[in-house]
Design an enzyme around this catalytic site. Structure first.
Site, PDB file in Angstrom:
ATOM      1  N   CYS A   1      84.714  56.084  11.370  1.00 39.73           N
ATOM      2  CA  CYS A   1      84.130  57.574  11.073  1.00 39.73           C
ATOM      3  C   CYS A   1      84.207  58.283  12.249  1.00 39.73           C
ATOM      4  O   CYS A   1      83.950  57.831  13.582  1.00 39.73           O
ATOM      5  CB  CYS A   1      82.500  57.296  10.981  1.00 39.73           C
ATOM      6  SG  CYS A   1      81.598  58.569  10.854  1.00 39.73           S
ATOM      7  N   CYS A  17      76.956  60.466  16.112  1.00 36.59           N
ATOM      8  CA  CYS A  17      75.943  60.154  15.026  1.00 36.59           C
ATOM      9  C   CYS A  17      74.850  58.804  15.508  1.00 36.59           C
ATOM     10  O   CYS A  17      75.650  57.764  15.797  1.00 36.59           O
ATOM     11  CB  CYS A  17      76.802  59.876  13.776  1.00 36.59           C
ATOM     12  SG  CYS A  17      75.460  59.733  12.346  1.00 36.59           S
ATOM     13  N   PHE A  60      53.373  40.891   1.304  1.00 40.02           N
ATOM     14  CA  PHE A  60      54.178  42.370   1.532  1.00 40.02           C
ATOM     15  C   PHE A  60      55.029  42.367   0.152  1.00 40.02           C
ATOM     16  O   PHE A  60      56.378  42.436   0.476  1.00 40.02           O
ATOM     17  CB  PHE A  60      54.873  42.319   2.718  1.00 40.02           C
ATOM     18  CG  PHE A  60      53.897  42.263   3.784  1.00 40.02           C
ATOM     19  CD1 PHE A  60      53.234  43.096   4.343  1.00 40.02           C
ATOM     20  CD2 PHE A  60      53.743  40.853   4.372  1.00 40.02           C
ATOM     21  CE1 PHE A  60      52.476  43.188   5.598  1.00 40.02           C
ATOM     22  CE2 PHE A  60      53.119  40.785   5.523  1.00 40.02           C
ATOM     23  CZ  PHE A  60      52.441  41.795   6.297  1.00 40.02           C
ATOM     24  N   ASN A 117      60.171  42.449  -5.501  1.00 35.82           N
ATOM     25  CA  ASN A 117      61.484  41.757  -5.499  1.00 35.82           C
ATOM     26  C   ASN A 117      61.763  40.317  -5.223  1.00 35.82           C
ATOM     27  O   ASN A 117      62.767  39.666  -5.853  1.00 35.82           O
ATOM     28  CB  ASN A 117      62.264  42.251  -4.145  1.00 35.82           C
ATOM     29  CG  ASN A 117      63.503  42.283  -3.783  1.00 35.82           C
ATOM     30  OD1 ASN A 117      64.401  42.330  -4.525  1.00 35.82           O
ATOM     31  ND2 ASN A 117      63.851  41.615  -2.632  1.00 35.82           N
ATOM     32  N   GLU A 128      50.144  43.400  -1.664  1.00 34.83           N
ATOM     33  CA  GLU A 128      50.859  44.478  -0.953  1.00 34.83           C
ATOM     34  C   GLU A 128      49.894  45.652  -0.705  1.00 34.83           C
ATOM     35  O   GLU A 128      48.809  45.799  -1.064  1.00 34.83           O
ATOM     36  CB  GLU A 128      51.795  44.861  -1.971  1.00 34.83           C
ATOM     37  CG  GLU A 128      52.442  46.771  -1.754  1.00 34.83           C
ATOM     38  CD  GLU A 128      53.171  46.292  -0.594  1.00 34.83           C
ATOM     39  OE1 GLU A 128      53.238  47.437   0.101  1.00 34.83           O
ATOM     40  OE2 GLU A 128      54.032  45.460  -0.146  1.00 34.83           O
ATOM     41  N   ASP A 150      57.235  38.731   3.880  1.00 30.71           N
ATOM     42  CA  ASP A 150      58.534  39.694   4.102  1.00 30.71           C
ATOM     43  C   ASP A 150      57.839  40.869   4.452  1.00 30.71           C
ATOM     44  O   ASP A 150      57.671  41.903   3.845  1.00 30.71           O
ATOM     45  CB  ASP A 150      59.276  40.022   2.602  1.00 30.71           C
ATOM     46  CG  ASP A 150      60.335  40.855   2.660  1.00 30.71           C
ATOM     47  OD1 ASP A 150      61.035  41.050   3.836  1.00 30.71           O
ATOM     48  OD2 ASP A 150      60.382  41.507   1.888  1.00 30.71           O
ATOM     49  N   CYS A 158      63.031  41.660   9.318  1.00 29.51           N
ATOM     50  CA  CYS A 158      63.706  42.789   9.641  1.00 29.51           C
ATOM     51  C   CYS A 158      63.826  43.033  11.242  1.00 29.51           C
ATOM     52  O   CYS A 158      64.379  44.116  11.437  1.00 29.51           O
ATOM     53  CB  CYS A 158      63.643  43.947   8.663  1.00 29.51           C
ATOM     54  SG  CYS A 158      62.035  44.660   9.193  1.00 29.51           S
TER      55      CYS A 158
END
Length: 453
Positions: free
Chosen positions: A74, A80, A306, A311, A327, A376, A403
């Site tokens: 890129c 960026c 969560f 999903n 959730e 999650d 994450c």
């Protein structure tokens, strides 16, 4: 090289940090985090910010290059803020992420799994199914559209993007032309969002004020001239302003967005604004691994914390589990319920909204006993949940999808303290070219440390 070695700003890189920067020590022993540097390299650097415990820096010259260094694809990579690792060969990115993740487990949690799972990864480019691009208007009135810069909130003006789907990337100049026309007529758009599945792409425009009839006509005219002729995808415009959610605008009544979990025969509808993983192909692989690790037996009562729009809940139900999904966002709970019924497994699931960050022992007990649990959480982790686990409400197996390696390490340490064995874990390269690390871990209750729980 000898002259370079004598310089105070030449170092050997021995690691990467969680932001994808090279880690070194300068001549005084002070830690330096160097953007654009890689392990096994020798570089000269320029300090951009000096702090008491460490310095931040940019690479000036790569004096000894790693064999895993590549030219970034890129042209915006240097400025960026969307990507951090394009200078590293894709398979090496996975290896470096694995190393960073392992270091976080040991340093923060002082825990380590009995087994390291093989990493999950797929295509390294054009994978991102949703994205938000910022809009900035210069003092001259020129519109800039793109991601924010690496070390500021200034928008890097782009004409293409290597991580967006190709059909979205090629339309960026046309979208910028629309934004310029709107700005010239006094209409302010704060940001735009793209959402893309296999058949439909939505572009959502967030206006500073409710769009007028004149603006709506302008949007429709632009759509008919630019996007209607697309040969690869159907397109749709959504609009949003203030605190209102995104709304379908033009053309109306198209089949909505969805992603597939084909291994489980599932189609998952969603709306712009709903949380979904940005990489549908990797998400399918991640869900498949999570379900395999849960080793579901028909009739087991399993919590999906969560749970989002279901999903993991729906694949669990398809495998015969009795699923309880919790959730914090009510609209996602409603979406999960609807998805469960639309996929013919409504009798297998029960969903409700609750603030999982306020979990305590009493709340956890009110949910009843679960045979197994999937967690999650967002980046802040699930500390309140894992701290509240106590006998006799200890699931025999917990699968934790993370994450954020730091909060995963912290929460893993709590689970181990409570008597769980850290059986296995591994990384998932959900976000190629970036430093973000997704991972999954398995914790098994041994029943021999009740005093800790």
């Amino acid at each position: 090289m000898a002259n370079h070695k004598e310089s105070n700003n030449v170092v050997d890189i021995f690691s990467l940090d969680y932001e994808g920067r090279g880690v070194a020590r300068d001549h005084s022993g002070k830690t330096v985090f160097i953007k654009g540097a890689m392990p096994s390299e020798t570089v000269s650097f320029r300090v951009t910010q000096s702090k008491k415990q460490f310095d931040e820096a940019d690479v000036e010259i790569v004096l000894k290059s790693s064999g895993e260094r590549v030219l970034p694809k890129c042209c915006y990579f240097d400025t960026c803020g969307g990507c951090a690792l394009q200078h590293i060969e894709p398979s090496a990115q996975v290896a470096f992420k694995q190393r960073v993740w392992e270091e976080q487990l040991m340093r923060i949690g002082k825990v380590f799994p009995q087994q390291i799972l093989p990493p999950i990864y797929a295509v390294p480019w054009h994978y991102r199914d949703r994205a938000r691009l910022s809009v900035e208007i210069c003092s001259s009135g020129r519109v800039k559209l793109g991601f924010q810069a690496k070390r500021s909130r200034n928008v890097v003006d782009i004409a293409s993007c290597m991580i967006l789907p190709r059909h979205v990337s090629v339309q960026i100049p046309a979208v910028k032309t629309l934004l310029q026309a709107l700005a010239d007529s006094g209409v302010s758009v704060k940001f735009i969002e793209f959402y893309s599945d296999k058949k439909l792409t939505v572009v959502n425009l967030y206006f500073a004020e409710r769009p007028s009839e004149k603006t709506k006509k302008q949007l429709k005219k632009w759509f008919d001239e630019v996007l209607l002729s697309s040969k690869t995808q159907s397109w749709q415009i959504w609009t949003q302003y203030g605190k209102e959610g995104a709304k379908e605008f033009y053309p109306e009544s198209l089949p909505g967005l969805s992603y597939n979990l084909s291994e489980f025969g599932l189609t998952m509808p969603y709306r712009p604004g709903d949380f979904t993983q940005i990489n549908a192909d990797l998400n399918a692989l991640m869900v498949a691994r999570a379900i395999k690790l849960l080793d579901i037996r028909s009739g087991e009562r399993i919590a999906d914390l969560f749970c989002g729009l279901g999903n993991f809940s729906l694949p669990m139900a398809k495998c015969g589990a009795k699923v309880v999904g919790i959730e914090g966002a009510e609209h996602l709970v409603e979406r999960a319920r609807k998805n469960m019924y639309e996929n013919d497994c409504g009798e297998q699931g029960y969903f409700f909204a609750d603030d999982l960050f306020e979990t305590d022992r009493e709340k956890l007990a009110s949910w009843g006993f679960f045979d197994k649990m999937l967690i999650d959480p967002p980046r802040s982790g699930a500390y309140a949940v894992v701290k509240s686990l106590h006998y006799p409400y200890l699931p025999k197996l917990i699968v934790y999808v993370s994450c954020n390696p730091a909060t995963f390490a912290r929460d893993a340490a709590v689970l181990v303290e409570k008597g769980y064995v850290f059986k296995s874990a591994g990384v998932i390269n959900m976000f190629p070219q970036t430093a973000h690390i997704e991972s999954i871990g398995v914790f098994e209750w041994q029943g021999n440390s009740i005093r800790h729980a």
